[in-house]
Write a protein that holds these residues in place. Structure first.
Motif, PDB file in Angstrom:
ATOM      1  N   MET A   1      33.774 -12.499 -34.363  1.00 18.50           N
ATOM      2  CA  MET A   1      33.022 -11.964 -35.332  1.00 18.50           C
ATOM      3  C   MET A   1      31.326 -12.173 -34.523  1.00 18.50           C
ATOM      4  O   MET A   1      31.131 -13.423 -34.135  1.00 18.50           O
ATOM      5  CB  MET A   1      32.863 -12.838 -37.027  1.00 18.50           C
ATOM      6  CG  MET A   1      32.077 -12.562 -37.759  1.00 18.50           C
ATOM      7  SD  MET A   1      32.370 -12.855 -39.138  1.00 18.50           S
ATOM      8  CE  MET A   1      32.862 -14.025 -39.058  1.00 18.50           C
ATOM      9  N   GLU A   2      29.925 -11.503 -35.560  1.00 12.38           N
ATOM     10  CA  GLU A   2      28.962 -11.728 -34.590  1.00 12.38           C
ATOM     11  C   GLU A   2      28.069 -12.202 -35.991  1.00 12.38           C
ATOM     12  O   GLU A   2      28.569 -11.893 -36.802  1.00 12.38           O
ATOM     13  CB  GLU A   2      28.414 -10.671 -33.191  1.00 12.38           C
ATOM     14  CG  GLU A   2      29.198 -10.163 -32.229  1.00 12.38           C
ATOM     15  CD  GLU A   2      28.680  -8.775 -32.049  1.00 12.38           C
ATOM     16  OE1 GLU A   2      27.771  -7.899 -32.060  1.00 12.38           O
ATOM     17  OE2 GLU A   2      29.939  -8.339 -31.049  1.00 12.38           O
ATOM     18  N   ASP A  26      30.780 -15.724 -31.483  1.00  9.69           N
ATOM     19  CA  ASP A  26      29.315 -14.853 -31.178  1.00  9.69           C
ATOM     20  C   ASP A  26      30.037 -14.206 -29.855  1.00  9.69           C
ATOM     21  O   ASP A  26      30.016 -14.838 -28.616  1.00  9.69           O
ATOM     22  CB  ASP A  26      28.533 -16.486 -30.241  1.00  9.69           C
ATOM     23  CG  ASP A  26      27.445 -16.206 -31.394  1.00  9.69           C
ATOM     24  OD1 ASP A  26      26.788 -15.037 -32.247  1.00  9.69           O
ATOM     25  OD2 ASP A  26      26.755 -17.671 -31.390  1.00  9.69           O
ATOM     26  N   ILE A  27      31.270 -13.869 -30.092  1.00  8.41           N
ATOM     27  CA  ILE A  27      32.672 -12.879 -29.169  1.00  8.41           C
ATOM     28  C   ILE A  27      31.495 -11.868 -29.212  1.00  8.41           C
ATOM     29  O   ILE A  27      32.598 -11.135 -30.333  1.00  8.41           O
ATOM     30  CB  ILE A  27      34.048 -13.428 -29.229  1.00  8.41           C
ATOM     31  CG1 ILE A  27      34.198 -15.184 -29.144  1.00  8.41           C
ATOM     32  CG2 ILE A  27      34.425 -13.304 -28.547  1.00  8.41           C
ATOM     33  CD1 ILE A  27      35.761 -15.944 -30.059  1.00  8.41           C
ATOM     34  N   PRO A  28      31.469 -10.917 -28.065  1.00 13.42           N
ATOM     35  CA  PRO A  28      31.195  -9.737 -28.376  1.00 13.42           C
ATOM     36  C   PRO A  28      32.945  -8.925 -28.175  1.00 13.42           C
ATOM     37  O   PRO A  28      33.961  -9.334 -27.980  1.00 13.42           O
ATOM     38  CB  PRO A  28      30.745  -9.611 -26.930  1.00 13.42           C
ATOM     39  CG  PRO A  28      31.154 -10.018 -25.980  1.00 13.42           C
ATOM     40  CD  PRO A  28      31.586 -11.765 -27.009  1.00 13.42           C
ATOM     41  N   ASP A  29      32.479  -7.375 -29.304  1.00 16.10           N
ATOM     42  CA  ASP A  29      33.271  -6.874 -29.173  1.00 16.10           C
ATOM     43  C   ASP A  29      33.852  -6.257 -28.849  1.00 16.10           C
ATOM     44  O   ASP A  29      33.677  -4.677 -28.986  1.00 16.10           O
ATOM     45  CB  ASP A  29      33.066  -6.215 -30.682  1.00 16.10           C
ATOM     46  CG  ASP A  29      34.130  -5.441 -31.906  1.00 16.10           C
ATOM     47  OD1 ASP A  29      35.321  -6.245 -31.527  1.00 16.10           O
ATOM     48  OD2 ASP A  29      33.656  -4.689 -32.751  1.00 16.10           O
ATOM     49  N   ASP A  30      34.590  -6.488 -27.999  1.00 20.45           N
ATOM     50  CA  ASP A  30      34.534  -5.610 -26.191  1.00 20.45           C
ATOM     51  C   ASP A  30      35.510  -5.004 -25.819  1.00 20.45           C
ATOM     52  O   ASP A  30      36.347  -5.668 -25.015  1.00 20.45           O
ATOM     53  CB  ASP A  30      33.746  -6.061 -25.092  1.00 20.45           C
ATOM     54  CG  ASP A  30      31.952  -5.685 -25.310  1.00 20.45           C
ATOM     55  OD1 ASP A  30      31.906  -5.393 -26.427  1.00 20.45           O
ATOM     56  OD2 ASP A  30      31.132  -6.838 -24.986  1.00 20.45           O
ATOM     57  N   LEU A  38      40.741 -12.259 -24.097  1.00 18.42           N
ATOM     58  CA  LEU A  38      39.660 -12.812 -25.623  1.00 18.42           C
ATOM     59  C   LEU A  38      40.922 -13.373 -26.717  1.00 18.42           C
ATOM     60  O   LEU A  38      39.929 -14.562 -26.918  1.00 18.42           O
ATOM     61  CB  LEU A  38      40.161 -11.214 -26.764  1.00 18.42           C
ATOM     62  CG  LEU A  38      40.216 -11.365 -27.884  1.00 18.42           C
ATOM     63  CD1 LEU A  38      38.717 -11.507 -28.259  1.00 18.42           C
ATOM     64  CD2 LEU A  38      40.478 -10.260 -28.527  1.00 18.42           C
ATOM     65  N   VAL A  39      41.598 -13.944 -26.555  1.00 19.43           N
ATOM     66  CA  VAL A  39      42.561 -15.148 -27.261  1.00 19.43           C
ATOM     67  C   VAL A  39      42.517 -16.379 -25.848  1.00 19.43           C
ATOM     68  O   VAL A  39      42.682 -16.972 -27.392  1.00 19.43           O
ATOM     69  CB  VAL A  39      44.214 -14.633 -26.031  1.00 19.43           C
ATOM     70  CG1 VAL A  39      45.125 -15.983 -27.154  1.00 19.43           C
ATOM     71  CG2 VAL A  39      44.770 -12.919 -27.033  1.00 19.43           C
ATOM     72  N   GLN A  44      40.020 -21.189 -27.069  1.00 17.73           N
ATOM     73  CA  GLN A  44      38.868 -21.961 -27.601  1.00 17.73           C
ATOM     74  C   GLN A  44      37.106 -22.852 -28.380  1.00 17.73           C
ATOM     75  O   GLN A  44      37.189 -23.558 -28.904  1.00 17.73           O
ATOM     76  CB  GLN A  44      38.481 -22.171 -26.085  1.00 17.73           C
ATOM     77  CG  GLN A  44      38.913 -21.568 -24.546  1.00 17.73           C
ATOM     78  CD  GLN A  44      38.625 -21.626 -23.937  1.00 17.73           C
ATOM     79  OE1 GLN A  44      36.777 -20.647 -23.168  1.00 17.73           O
ATOM     80  NE2 GLN A  44      38.429 -21.966 -22.275  1.00 17.73           N
ATOM     81  N   SER A  45      37.382 -21.515 -29.360  1.00 16.72           N
ATOM     82  CA  SER A  45      36.112 -21.393 -30.146  1.00 16.72           C
ATOM     83  C   SER A  45      36.784 -22.407 -31.357  1.00 16.72           C
ATOM     84  O   SER A  45      35.674 -23.113 -31.955  1.00 16.72           O
ATOM     85  CB  SER A  45      35.695 -20.434 -30.213  1.00 16.72           C
ATOM     86  OG  SER A  45      34.952 -19.557 -29.343  1.00 16.72           O
ATOM     87  N   VAL A  46      38.343 -21.442 -31.791  1.00 20.94           N
ATOM     88  CA  VAL A  46      38.380 -22.315 -32.560  1.00 20.94           C
ATOM     89  C   VAL A  46      38.629 -23.889 -32.892  1.00 20.94           C
ATOM     90  O   VAL A  46      38.458 -24.770 -33.954  1.00 20.94           O
ATOM     91  CB  VAL A  46      40.102 -20.816 -33.015  1.00 20.94           C
ATOM     92  CG1 VAL A  46      40.726 -22.024 -34.362  1.00 20.94           C
ATOM     93  CG2 VAL A  46      39.189 -19.942 -33.375  1.00 20.94           C
ATOM     94  N   ALA A  47      39.066 -23.934 -31.109  1.00 20.86           N
ATOM     95  CA  ALA A  47      39.453 -25.861 -31.505  1.00 20.86           C
ATOM     96  C   ALA A  47      38.650 -26.923 -31.229  1.00 20.86           C
ATOM     97  O   ALA A  47      38.358 -27.540 -31.620  1.00 20.86           O
ATOM     98  CB  ALA A  47      40.460 -26.073 -29.758  1.00 20.86           C
TER      99      ALA A  47
END
Length: 53
Positions: A1-2, A26-30, A38-39, A44-47
């Motif tokens: 989500m941005e 802040d992971i682009p929707d690309d 992406l996974v 990493q972000s959620v951890a």
């Protein structure tokens, strides 16, 4: 989500989200669905948010 997604959620569901924290990863929707890169970024972000590191 941005940030733009967070803004849309808050605009549409402000009453339901009141008092709740929304984290922007802040992971682009690309990426395509379940793209391994992406996974990895999501994990990493959620951890870090959950203190799993």
């Amino acid at each position: 989500m941005e940030e733009k997604h967070k803004s849309r959620l808050k605009a549409e569901f402000s009453r339901l989200l009141e008092g709740r924290v929304i984290h922007v990863l802040d992971i682009p929707d690309d990426y395509k669905y379940m793209d391994p890169e992406l996974v990895e970024q999501v994990e990493q972000s959620v951890a870090s948010l959950l203190d799993l590191e």
